[in-house]
Design a protein around this motif. Structure first.
Motif, PDB file in Angstrom:
ATOM      1  N   TRP A  38     116.237 -66.279-102.097  1.00 50.04           N
ATOM      2  CA  TRP A  38     117.108 -67.207-101.625  1.00 50.04           C
ATOM      3  C   TRP A  38     116.392 -68.224-100.687  1.00 50.04           C
ATOM      4  CZ3 TRP A  38     122.541 -64.446-100.143  1.00 50.04           C
ATOM      5  CH2 TRP A  38     123.079 -63.899-101.142  1.00 50.04           C
ATOM      6  N   HIS A  77     119.723 -70.314-104.902  1.00 48.25           N
ATOM      7  CA  HIS A  77     119.345 -68.981-105.290  1.00 48.25           C
ATOM      8  C   HIS A  77     118.480 -69.159-106.833  1.00 48.25           C
ATOM      9  CE1 HIS A  77     123.138 -67.333-103.282  1.00 48.25           C
ATOM     10  NE2 HIS A  77     122.408 -68.024-102.592  1.00 48.25           N
ATOM     11  N   GLY A  86     122.245 -69.418 -98.005  1.00 46.70           N
ATOM     12  CA  GLY A  86     121.169 -70.183 -98.685  1.00 46.70           C
ATOM     13  C   GLY A  86     121.717 -71.229 -99.468  1.00 46.70           C
ATOM     14  N   TYR A 103     116.475 -71.524 -97.867  1.00 45.05           N
ATOM     15  CA  TYR A 103     117.485 -71.800 -96.873  1.00 45.05           C
ATOM     16  C   TYR A 103     116.833 -73.448 -96.577  1.00 45.05           C
ATOM     17  CZ  TYR A 103     119.384 -67.293 -96.636  1.00 45.05           C
ATOM     18  OH  TYR A 103     120.107 -66.108 -96.805  1.00 45.05           O
ATOM     19  N   HIS A 107     126.086 -73.323-102.759  1.00 45.49           N
ATOM     20  CA  HIS A 107     124.756 -73.108-103.308  1.00 45.49           C
ATOM     21  C   HIS A 107     124.673 -73.301-104.794  1.00 45.49           C
ATOM     22  CE1 HIS A 107     126.050 -69.089-104.314  1.00 45.49           C
ATOM     23  NE2 HIS A 107     125.286 -69.001-105.422  1.00 45.49           N
ATOM     24  N   GLU A 114     121.174 -68.594 -91.438  1.00 43.76           N
ATOM     25  CA  GLU A 114     121.317 -67.615 -92.724  1.00 43.76           C
ATOM     26  C   GLU A 114     122.671 -67.286 -92.877  1.00 43.76           C
ATOM     27  OE1 GLU A 114     118.462 -64.651 -93.474  1.00 43.76           O
ATOM     28  OE2 GLU A 114     116.920 -66.113 -93.397  1.00 43.76           O
TER      29      GLU A 114
END
Length: 144
Positions: free
Chosen positions: A43, A57, A54, A45, A8, A50
């Motif tokens: 977060w 962030h 994600g 997605y 992420h 999940e």
């Protein structure tokens, strides 16, 4: 030891709602589970799964209570929270260029486009509310 893939990226912002709108209404991400940290955030997605925590962030900065964020991630001056800094841009593969152009145009968002002929790739560059450059990569055939 091998690095598998990007997990992420995180963005600190003073305007959590503007970032939520950009990533959900413009890019199509979905707000999902986020642990109960002692600072605001969301977060985001790309789909329903999940398990991978994600893709984006968003870290909110509460000027009235910065201690939770400082304890968890350290302090950064507000002046440093604009743009991508040393990171030039974040890129996503995408489809539906015509629809995205319409969405961006209707919101008055500035974009830059170019086609990479040797890769059959059309790129659209835009900025999120924190000034982070986002690159959307489409099949070049969609750019006609």
């Amino acid at each position: 030891m091998a690095i598998d893939k990007l997990a992420h990226y995180s963005i600190r912002t003073t305007d959590l709602e503007a970032s939520r709108v950009f990533y959900t209404e413009i890019l199509g991400f979905r707000v999902g589970y986020r642990p109960p940290f002692d600072f605001p955030g969301i977060w985001l997605y790309m789909g329903e799964d999940e398990r991978e925590y994600g893709t984006v962030h968003i870290i909110g900065i509460d000027p009235n209570n910065p201690e939770g964020l400082i304890k968890y991630l350290g302090d950064k001056s507000l002046d440093s929270l604009k743009g991508t800094g040393s990171v030039d841009h974040i890129a996503f593969n995408a489809t539906g260029l015509a629809e995205m152009r319409q969405k961006l145009t209707s919101r008055g968002m500035a974009i830059r486009e170019r086609t990479v002929p040797s890769l059959n790739l059309h790129q659209v560059f835009l900025e999120d509310p924190s000034g982070v450059t986002i690159e959307l990569n489409y099949p070049a055939a969609e750019a006609v």
